[in-house]
Design a protein around this motif. Structure first.
Motif, PDB file in Angstrom:
ATOM      1  N   ASN A 389       0.776  -1.326   0.010  1.00  7.82           N
ATOM      2  CA  ASN A 389      -0.158  -0.094  -0.022  1.00  7.82           C
ATOM      3  C   ASN A 389       0.953   1.188  -0.201  1.00  7.82           C
ATOM      4  N   ARG A 390       1.853   1.212  -0.994  1.00  7.39           N
ATOM      5  CA  ARG A 390       2.783   2.421  -0.960  1.00  7.39           C
ATOM      6  C   ARG A 390       3.394   2.458  -2.625  1.00  7.39           C
ATOM      7  N   GLN A 391       3.787   3.748  -2.971  1.00  7.62           N
ATOM      8  CA  GLN A 391       4.640   3.801  -4.084  1.00  7.62           C
ATOM      9  C   GLN A 391       5.831   3.171  -3.834  1.00  7.62           C
ATOM     10  N   SER A 392       6.397   2.528  -5.136  1.00 10.12           N
ATOM     11  CA  SER A 392       7.784   2.118  -5.495  1.00 10.12           C
ATOM     12  C   SER A 392       8.671   3.334  -5.220  1.00 10.12           C
ATOM     13  N   THR A 393       9.982   3.267  -4.937  1.00 13.88           N
ATOM     14  CA  THR A 393      11.018   4.258  -4.935  1.00 13.88           C
ATOM     15  C   THR A 393      11.856   4.085  -5.925  1.00 13.88           C
ATOM     16  N   ALA A 394      11.619   3.089  -6.793  1.00  9.00           N
ATOM     17  CA  ALA A 394      12.261   2.976  -8.169  1.00  9.00           C
ATOM     18  C   ALA A 394      11.911   3.988  -9.185  1.00  9.00           C
ATOM     19  N   ALA A 395      12.702   4.815  -9.635  1.00  5.85           N
ATOM     20  CA  ALA A 395      12.429   5.648 -10.701  1.00  5.85           C
ATOM     21  C   ALA A 395      12.997   5.130 -12.156  1.00  5.85           C
ATOM     22  N   THR A 396      11.865   4.915 -12.854  1.00  2.00           N
ATOM     23  CA  THR A 396      12.353   4.153 -14.040  1.00  2.00           C
ATOM     24  C   THR A 396      11.562   4.849 -15.278  1.00  2.00           C
ATOM     25  N   LEU A 397      12.071   4.516 -16.576  1.00  2.00           N
ATOM     26  CA  LEU A 397      11.608   4.937 -17.891  1.00  2.00           C
ATOM     27  C   LEU A 397      10.089   4.608 -17.963  1.00  2.00           C
ATOM     28  N   ALA A 398       9.451   3.817 -17.318  1.00  2.00           N
ATOM     29  CA  ALA A 398       8.110   3.408 -17.375  1.00  2.00           C
ATOM     30  C   ALA A 398       7.199   4.873 -16.943  1.00  2.00           C
ATOM     31  N   ALA A 399       7.908   5.600 -16.392  1.00  2.00           N
ATOM     32  CA  ALA A 399       7.303   6.923 -16.082  1.00  2.00           C
ATOM     33  C   ALA A 399       6.807   7.780 -17.165  1.00  2.00           C
ATOM     34  N   ALA A 400       7.358   7.584 -18.507  1.00  2.00           N
ATOM     35  CA  ALA A 400       7.090   8.108 -19.770  1.00  2.00           C
ATOM     36  C   ALA A 400       5.937   7.774 -20.447  1.00  2.00           C
ATOM     37  N   PHE A 401       5.487   6.497 -19.819  1.00  2.00           N
ATOM     38  CA  PHE A 401       4.214   6.000 -20.355  1.00  2.00           C
ATOM     39  C   PHE A 401       2.787   6.860 -20.316  1.00  2.00           C
ATOM     40  N   PRO A 402       2.480   7.431 -19.199  1.00  2.00           N
ATOM     41  CA  PRO A 402       1.426   8.220 -19.078  1.00  2.00           C
ATOM     42  C   PRO A 402       1.727   9.569 -20.008  1.00  2.00           C
ATOM     43  N   LEU A 403       2.575  10.036 -20.435  1.00  2.00           N
ATOM     44  CA  LEU A 403       2.900  11.100 -21.081  1.00  2.00           C
ATOM     45  C   LEU A 403       2.541  10.656 -22.747  1.00  2.00           C
ATOM     46  N   TYR A 404       3.014   9.526 -22.915  1.00  2.00           N
ATOM     47  CA  TYR A 404       2.919   9.078 -24.580  1.00  2.00           C
ATOM     48  C   TYR A 404       1.494   8.765 -24.777  1.00  2.00           C
ATOM     49  N   PHE A 405       0.645   8.415 -23.789  1.00  2.00           N
ATOM     50  CA  PHE A 405      -0.848   8.340 -24.040  1.00  2.00           C
ATOM     51  C   PHE A 405      -1.626   9.640 -23.483  1.00  2.00           C
ATOM     52  N   CYS A 406      -0.886  10.639 -23.304  1.00  2.00           N
ATOM     53  CA  CYS A 406      -1.513  11.894 -22.943  1.00  2.00           C
ATOM     54  C   CYS A 406      -2.290  11.783 -21.520  1.00  2.00           C
ATOM     55  N   MET A 407      -1.943  11.190 -20.757  1.00  4.02           N
ATOM     56  CA  MET A 407      -2.696  10.915 -19.410  1.00  4.02           C
ATOM     57  C   MET A 407      -2.305  11.889 -18.555  1.00  4.02           C
ATOM     58  N   ALA A 408      -1.377  12.623 -18.299  1.00  6.37           N
ATOM     59  CA  ALA A 408      -0.805  13.486 -17.434  1.00  6.37           C
ATOM     60  C   ALA A 408      -1.207  15.006 -17.636  1.00  6.37           C
ATOM     61  N   THR A 409      -1.163  15.659 -16.878  1.00  7.72           N
ATOM     62  CA  THR A 409      -1.221  17.037 -16.973  1.00  7.72           C
ATOM     63  C   THR A 409      -0.284  17.593 -17.273  1.00  7.72           C
ATOM     64  N   LYS A 410      -0.225  18.953 -17.952  1.00  8.15           N
ATOM     65  CA  LYS A 410       0.794  19.749 -18.283  1.00  8.15           C
ATOM     66  C   LYS A 410       2.007  19.775 -16.923  1.00  8.15           C
ATOM     67  N   GLU A 411       1.550  20.101 -15.712  1.00  6.83           N
ATOM     68  CA  GLU A 411       2.369  20.227 -14.758  1.00  6.83           C
ATOM     69  C   GLU A 411       2.983  18.777 -14.377  1.00  6.83           C
ATOM     70  N   GLN A 412       2.316  17.826 -14.474  1.00  8.01           N
ATOM     71  CA  GLN A 412       3.064  16.464 -14.440  1.00  8.01           C
ATOM     72  C   GLN A 412       4.071  16.068 -15.364  1.00  8.01           C
ATOM     73  N   ALA A 413       3.580  16.591 -16.810  1.00 12.72           N
ATOM     74  CA  ALA A 413       4.524  16.290 -17.724  1.00 12.72           C
ATOM     75  C   ALA A 413       5.949  17.135 -17.433  1.00 12.72           C
ATOM     76  N   ALA A 414       5.759  18.399 -17.034  1.00 12.57           N
ATOM     77  CA  ALA A 414       6.925  19.054 -16.906  1.00 12.57           C
ATOM     78  C   ALA A 414       7.847  18.445 -15.842  1.00 12.57           C
ATOM     79  N   GLY A 415       7.370  18.013 -14.698  1.00 12.23           N
ATOM     80  CA  GLY A 415       8.000  17.435 -13.635  1.00 12.23           C
ATOM     81  C   GLY A 415       8.822  16.206 -14.264  1.00 12.23           C
ATOM     82  N   VAL A 416       8.145  15.321 -15.113  1.00 12.29           N
ATOM     83  CA  VAL A 416       8.876  14.213 -15.765  1.00 12.29           C
ATOM     84  C   VAL A 416       9.883  14.508 -16.715  1.00 12.29           C
ATOM     85  N   ALA A 417       9.634  15.783 -17.634  1.00 11.18           N
ATOM     86  CA  ALA A 417      10.713  16.226 -18.456  1.00 11.18           C
ATOM     87  C   ALA A 417      12.068  16.485 -17.648  1.00 11.18           C
ATOM     88  N   GLN A 418      11.683  17.195 -16.623  1.00 10.91           N
ATOM     89  CA  GLN A 418      12.861  17.846 -15.882  1.00 10.91           C
ATOM     90  C   GLN A 418      13.740  16.649 -15.228  1.00 10.91           C
TER      91      GLN A 418
END
Length: 531
Positions: A389-418
């Motif tokens: 019942n908690r988030q993983s702490t492993a940062a991976t390139l899987a984080a790009a998938f919500p951007l690929y399918f336009c699921m993220a907000t503009k602010e979230q996309a900016a955070g991922v890009a950074q």
């Protein structure tokens, strides 16, 4: 009739007689030979002996007699003085068929010309073979190297290059092969081998249909709607059984808010036949229930990320693997797209009620993914461990998938890009994770499919400068290795210029389907400028 034609007819008749005998003796459907079941103790003994350097070799061997006969012969002979296991195997099996090709890269050819020349080398035609290979009706492209069969998610990225090459009919053939697998097995297996039937891979079939629709029109979506619905049913199987007290079944997990999300899974809790010795060793080292470990290993194979710290309990060791405990970002983003595609198909078919139902399913999935997987403090997406019942702490390139399918907000996309620019970007492209474990889906390796997903995800949110930088570095890395070796490989060490990738259960493979596809598409898109 020529002497050659007469000999060929006799040969085909002999093959037919063999199969009539083989199917009759074994009660098997053509292509359904399962070495790990049909050979009994022989299979385990061969795999644990290390007779072949690559554990995939023996499951791919062709039996020269009915498996029951071979198994009986082994029981009779193994205790006899002077018994030699290798000699026995070579007597009763033919090593996996390798394509007869003398292909060598032309040092004067451009990389585009090299890839165009490789397509026919990597293309396989349907050939009767009494092995673990599942028969397919049409031609298909294999990744290359030890990968002698079609692979599910690889094929989408290969198709991107086939599209550039104008190979529309080959794309059609591959889509029809996957449709055939859905219709005959109920899903798209990891690959067309009998030992892959208990699992799938990241569900890219809907995206394949969109590639084909780009070439042949939107009516394609209507044509393949029943097959896509059947694939969706496979991923959602067990959902009717779920409750707060029973939150998980097969690939479906009921989240605390009642929304259904998915995980990777495998229906068979035993060692993978193609990595039998390796899996047994991991289970022993883990000091855990072996079946539980095997399930997690197989689920990681279904994810395509086999193996990665992404799935490890301690973030470092394979023996702590716990894949089925995670709600993966990529899988749920892909299923969001699948639901959206089913909604579009229903709309095209005039079924507005069904279209609304799938739109609502997609909306619920998107909201749940953002709720459970977005970390506002880190400004990055993470997989969610539903057991802890908690988030993983492993940062991976899987984080790009919500951007690929336009699921993220503009602010979230900016955070991922950074974070991609700050932590993942290296001299040769994006590394897969931020940790070095010796596993192939960790740093320092970069992989073509994840570069593509990241680049296109960033472009969807107009992060074009970063997308251009990643493109340039990845293409330079591909070209540098090609110039040095004449090859395009499965993965690359993006932390060092001009270096191939490494790590994992087997050596880096060349060929290579998805590398070829992504590279050709990136070169065609025109953002990369050759020096």
């Amino acid at each position: 009739m020529s002497h050659f034609t007469h000999k060929r007819l006799k040969g085909n008749f002999a093959v037919l007689l063999f199969w009539l005998f083989f199917v009759g003796a074994q009660g098997l459907v053509f292509g359904q030979y399962k070495p790990y079941q049909d050979l009994g103790p022989l299979f385990e003994d061969v795999q644990l002996s290390g007779l072949f350097p690559d554990s995939k070799t023996f499951p791919d061997c062709i039996p020269l007699a009915p498996p029951t006969q071979i198994a009986q012969a082994y029981q009779r002979e193994k205790s006899l003085p002077g018994f030699d296991l290798k000699r026995f195997v070579m007597q009763y099996f033919k090593l996996p068929t390798e394509p007869t090709t003398h292909f060598k890269s032309d040092p004067k050819a451009s990389v585009e010309e090299h890839i165009q020349a490789l397509w026919p080398v990597l293309t396989r035609r349907p050939v009767p073979e009494q092995s673990s290979l599942l028969p397919l009706p049409h031609a298909y492209v294999v990744p290359g190297g030890r990968f002698r069969e079609i692979y599910y998610w690889d094929s989408y990225f290969t198709m991107l290059g086939l599209q550039v090459s104008g190979q529309t009919e080959l794309i059609q053939n591959m889509v029809d092969n996957f449709t055939h697998l859905i219709q005959t097995t109920g899903h798209i297996p990891n690959g067309n081998r009998s030992y892959y039937l208990s699992r799938s891979q990241p569900p890219f079939y809907a995206l394949m249909l969109r590639v084909l629709a780009q070439e042949k029109g939107k009516s394609i979506l209507k044509q393949y709607a029943p097959a896509l619905q059947k694939e969706y049913d496979f991923w959602m199987a067990g959902s009717q059984e779920l409750s707060a007290q029973n939150p998980a079944a097969r690939r479906v997990v009921r989240m605390p808010n009642g929304v259904l999300l998915n995980r990777y899974w495998d229906d068979d809790p035993s060692p993978r036949p193609e990595a039998y010795k390796e899996d047994v060793a991991v289970a022993k080292a883990s000091d855990r229930n072996p079946q539980q470990v095997y399930r997690h290993l197989r689920a990681a194979a279904e994810s395509g990320w086999d193996f990665s710290s992404r799935w490890f309990g301690d973030g470092q060791g394979l023996e702590t693997i716990e894949t089925t405990d995670f709600i993966p970002l990529d899988l749920n983003a892909l299923l969001y797209h699948l639901e959206m595609t089913l909604a579009e198909m229903a709309q095209l078919n005039g079924d507005k009620a069904e279209a609304r139902a799938f739109m609502q399913k997609a909306k619920n999935r998107k909201q749940a993914l953002l709720q459970y997987c977005w970390n506002a403090q880190e400004k990055f997406f993470y997989d969610y461990n539903w057991v802890k019942n908690r988030q993983s702490t492993a940062a991976t390139l899987a984080a790009a998938f919500p951007l690929y399918f336009c699921m993220a907000t503009k602010e979230q996309a900016a955070g991922v890009a950074q974070k991609l620019a700050r932590d993942f970007l290296q001299t040769g492209g994006l590394r897969t994770t931020l940790v070095h474990t010796g596993q192939q889906w960790d740093a320092p390796n970069g992989w073509a499919p994840l570069q593509w997903i990241s680049i296109q995800g960033l472009r969807a949110y107009r992060k074009n400068e970063l997308a251009d930088t990643i493109t340039a570095r990845w293409v330079h890395q591909n070209l540098a290795v090609f110039k040095e070796t004449g090859k395009l490989t499965e993965k690359y060490n993006v932390e060092k210029a001009g270096q191939e990738g490494g790590g994992g259960e087997y050596p880096n493979q060349d060929g290579f389907g998805w590398t070829n596809g992504v590279l050709l598409r990136l070169l065609k898109d025109g953002t990369f400028k050759r020096k």
